[in-house]
Design a protein around this motif. Structure first.
Motif, short mmCIF file in Angstrom:
data_model
loop_
_atom_site.label_atom_id
_atom_site.label_comp_id
_atom_site.label_asym_id
_atom_site.label_seq_id
_atom_site.Cartn_x
_atom_site.Cartn_y
_atom_site.Cartn_z
N UNK A 5 39.77 39.51 46.05
CA UNK A 5 39.95 38.21 45.40
C UNK A 5 39.20 37.11 46.11
N UNK A 6 39.21 37.13 47.44
CA UNK A 6 38.48 36.12 48.21
C UNK A 6 36.98 36.22 47.93
N UNK A 7 36.45 37.43 47.94
CA UNK A 7 35.01 37.63 47.73
C UNK A 7 34.61 37.25 46.31
N UNK A 8 35.43 37.65 45.33
CA UNK A 8 35.11 37.33 43.92
C UNK A 8 35.16 35.82 43.69
N UNK A 9 36.17 35.16 44.23
CA UNK A 9 36.30 33.71 44.02
C UNK A 9 35.15 32.96 44.69
N UNK A 10 34.73 33.41 45.88
CA UNK A 10 33.62 32.76 46.56
C UNK A 10 32.32 32.96 45.79
N UNK A 11 32.13 34.17 45.24
CA UNK A 11 30.93 34.43 44.43
C UNK A 11 30.92 33.55 43.18
N UNK A 30 38.28 28.67 41.19
CA UNK A 30 37.99 29.78 42.08
C UNK A 30 39.18 30.05 43.01
N UNK A 31 39.81 29.00 43.51
CA UNK A 31 40.96 29.17 44.40
C UNK A 31 42.11 29.84 43.68
N UNK A 32 42.39 29.42 42.44
CA UNK A 32 43.49 30.01 41.69
C UNK A 32 43.19 31.45 41.31
N UNK A 33 41.92 31.75 41.08
CA UNK A 33 41.54 33.14 40.80
C UNK A 33 41.81 34.02 42.00
N UNK A 34 41.48 33.53 43.19
CA UNK A 34 41.75 34.29 44.41
C UNK A 34 43.25 34.53 44.57
N UNK A 35 44.05 33.51 44.30
CA UNK A 35 45.50 33.66 44.41
C UNK A 35 46.02 34.65 43.38
N UNK A 36 45.48 34.59 42.17
CA UNK A 36 45.92 35.49 41.10
C UNK A 36 45.63 36.95 41.45
N UNK A 37 44.41 37.22 41.91
CA UNK A 37 44.03 38.59 42.25
C UNK A 37 44.88 39.10 43.42
N UNK A 38 45.25 38.20 44.33
CA UNK A 38 46.05 38.59 45.48
C UNK A 38 47.53 38.73 45.15
N UNK A 39 47.90 38.42 43.90
CA UNK A 39 49.30 38.52 43.51
C UNK A 39 50.16 37.40 44.05
#
Length: 481
Positions: A5-11, A30-39
């Motif tokens: 999630x961190x890598x995808x959101x940064x990309x 991007x931040x919320x996407x990282x949180x979503x992928x991380x559950x």
């Protein structure tokens, strides 16, 4: 999944920012996407993690952005930048065109003028000089870049740039941190850049390549470029069209006086006046339970920029009958860049709060070579990925600043040296082709990456990398000086 999630959101953040999307919108997505992928709880991260991170940056740096934007606009509208540039180029003449342009760029930016404001004076001036000397126009961006956004932004002690200010609260330093190290790094960067440009000019003359075709400069800017630029600078270029310019230029000495005021007042406040006063009350909860060491550097820059603004107004008051318009435009110019970088800091706050970030943190902190190497890798990586020195360092220090400081204490490394390594490191790979400053300089010069970026990479990246290597060696052997 959290690391993915961190890598995808940064990309996603990198790609959309490069495409000209507003970072104000892209960073929270991007931040919320990282949180979503991380559950992780998405809404809670937006309001309880992202917003405090972004708001904390605004609370800390609003005065610097406000006063810096005002200073840049007043210097431009008063004709002071043009007066200084014209004086230096006339004194040095067309035989030393490249040196003239480099020094003119360096003087105004070291004195606190935003590079974006300076570009619109330096680019047409450089074209006139290069045409008179019959030097290829494609070398203009490399020449301006060397003087405007390398050593004057990161290495020279005392520069009031945002890049040089951001590490101060984390390391308890001032903009004059590690002055000897900074001066050596500046000389290396300058010497290498001038050597490369002289080599490029000589090669062009041997090949019979001259200036080429002159065009009308500076070229107009578009909204996409504005969005790309706000993430890397401290001035909203849309405000350049507002305000009211003076009809004539001040004498060069009066034009340069505010720049001198910035450096002198900053020095006196940071190292002489403020340290002798009693600020014990800052430890009280009413004042944030802080220390003078943590905020003294910020106060010094604030007072220096405030004094410089008053100096510009006093010197040019009669020449600028509509000075209120310039003041309004200067103040407004600070809002979008400040909020854009704050949004990046909010993104960093969410990422650093994810459980998977401990893997990233431990990998960076555990790099062999001690805190200087860890710091160098972290700053270069984030500056390269985000395309912004200020944004990259703000993200890295908000997430890892305390860890770096603890690591420095463990190894006995002076925080002043950590400060200087932070700033120089953030100012190396930030100038990759997607950097907003690079894009702006090329566009307003009406040149392309193919024509000019190769030489730019040598003056604004290669030379800085060499100086950084020297700083790491000197710092490891002799510490801070």
């Amino acid at each position: 999944m959290g690391l993915i999630g961190i890598l995808v959101s940064l990309a996603l953040l990198m790609w959309l920012a490069y495409r000209g999307w507003s970072v104000l919108l892209v960073a929270p997505i991007a931040a919320l996407l990282a949180a979503l992928i991380a559950g992780q709880p998405v809404l809670a991260h937006w309001t309880q993690t992202f917003m405090p991170g972004a708001a904390g940056f605004v609370a800390q740096w609003f005065p610097i952005f406000l006063l810096g934007g005002l200073f840049g606009k007043l210097m431009d509208d008063s004709g002071s930048i043009a007066s200084i540039a014209n004086y230096l180029t006339k004194r040095l003449g067309t035989r030393r065109t490249i040196l003239s342009v480099v020094l003119a760029s360096a003087v105004v930016t070291y004195g606190g003028v935003s590079v974006f404001v300076a570009f619109f004076v330096l680019v047409p001036m450089a074209q006139r000089m290069f045409e008179a000397a019959d030097i290829p126009r494609r070398l203009m961006p490399a020449t301006i870049g060397l003087g405007a956004f390398t050593f004057t932004m990161t290495a020279l002690p005392g520069t009031p740039s945002v890049n040089n200010a951001i590490p101060m609260p984390y390391f308890g330093t001032t903009t004059f941190a590690a002055p000897g190290i900074g001066i050596i790094a500046s000389l290396i960067t300058l010497a290498f850049g001038l050597w490369w440009l002289a080599r490029a000019e000589a090669a062009a003359r041997r090949a019979g390549e001259g200036f080429g075709t002159a065009v009308v400069l500076p070229a107009p800017i578009d909204e996409k470029l504005r969005e790309q630029a706000t993430a890397v600078g401290d001035f909203d270029i849309a405000e350049l069209e507002h305000g009211h310019k003076a009809e004539d230029y001040p004498p060069a000495a009066l034009a340069a006086l505010p720049l001198a005021v910035v450096i002198v007042v900053n020095f006196l406040m940071a190292l002489v006046v403020l340290p002798r006063l009693d600020f014990a009350f800052l430890a009280e909860p009413a004042w944030g339970s802080t220390t003078f060491r943590a905020i003294g550097g910020v106060w010094s820059v604030m007072l220096a920029l405030a004094a410089a603004n008053l100096t510009v107004i006093a010197v040019n008051f009669r020449r600028m009958p509509k000075i209120r318009e310039s003041i309004d435009a200067g103040a407004n110019s600070a809002a979008l860049p400040m909020m854009t970088i704050a949004s990046l800091v909010g993104f960093g706050a969410v990422v650093s709060a994810l459980p998977a970030f401990t893997v990233v943190r431990d990998a960076v902190i555990g790099l062999p070579g001690g805190p200087l190497i860890s710091l160098t890798v972290a700053m270069n990586t984030l500056a390269a990925l985000t395309g912004t020195a200020s944004g990259g360092s703000a993200i890295a220090l908000s997430a890892l600043g305390d860890h770096f400081l603890n690591l420095a204490a463990t190894y006995g490394v002076d925080p002043a040296l950590m400060h200087r390594v932070t700033v120089i490191s953030a100012g190396t790979l930030d100038a990759l082709p997607h950097n907003g400053t690079v894009l702006m300089l090329l566009q307003i010069s009406k040149l392309t990456h193919k024509e000019s970026y190769g030489d730019m990479a040598m003056t604004v990246i290669a030379g800085v990398v060499i100086s950084l290597a020297a700083v790491l060696v000197l710092g490891s052997l002799f510490g801070s000086f």
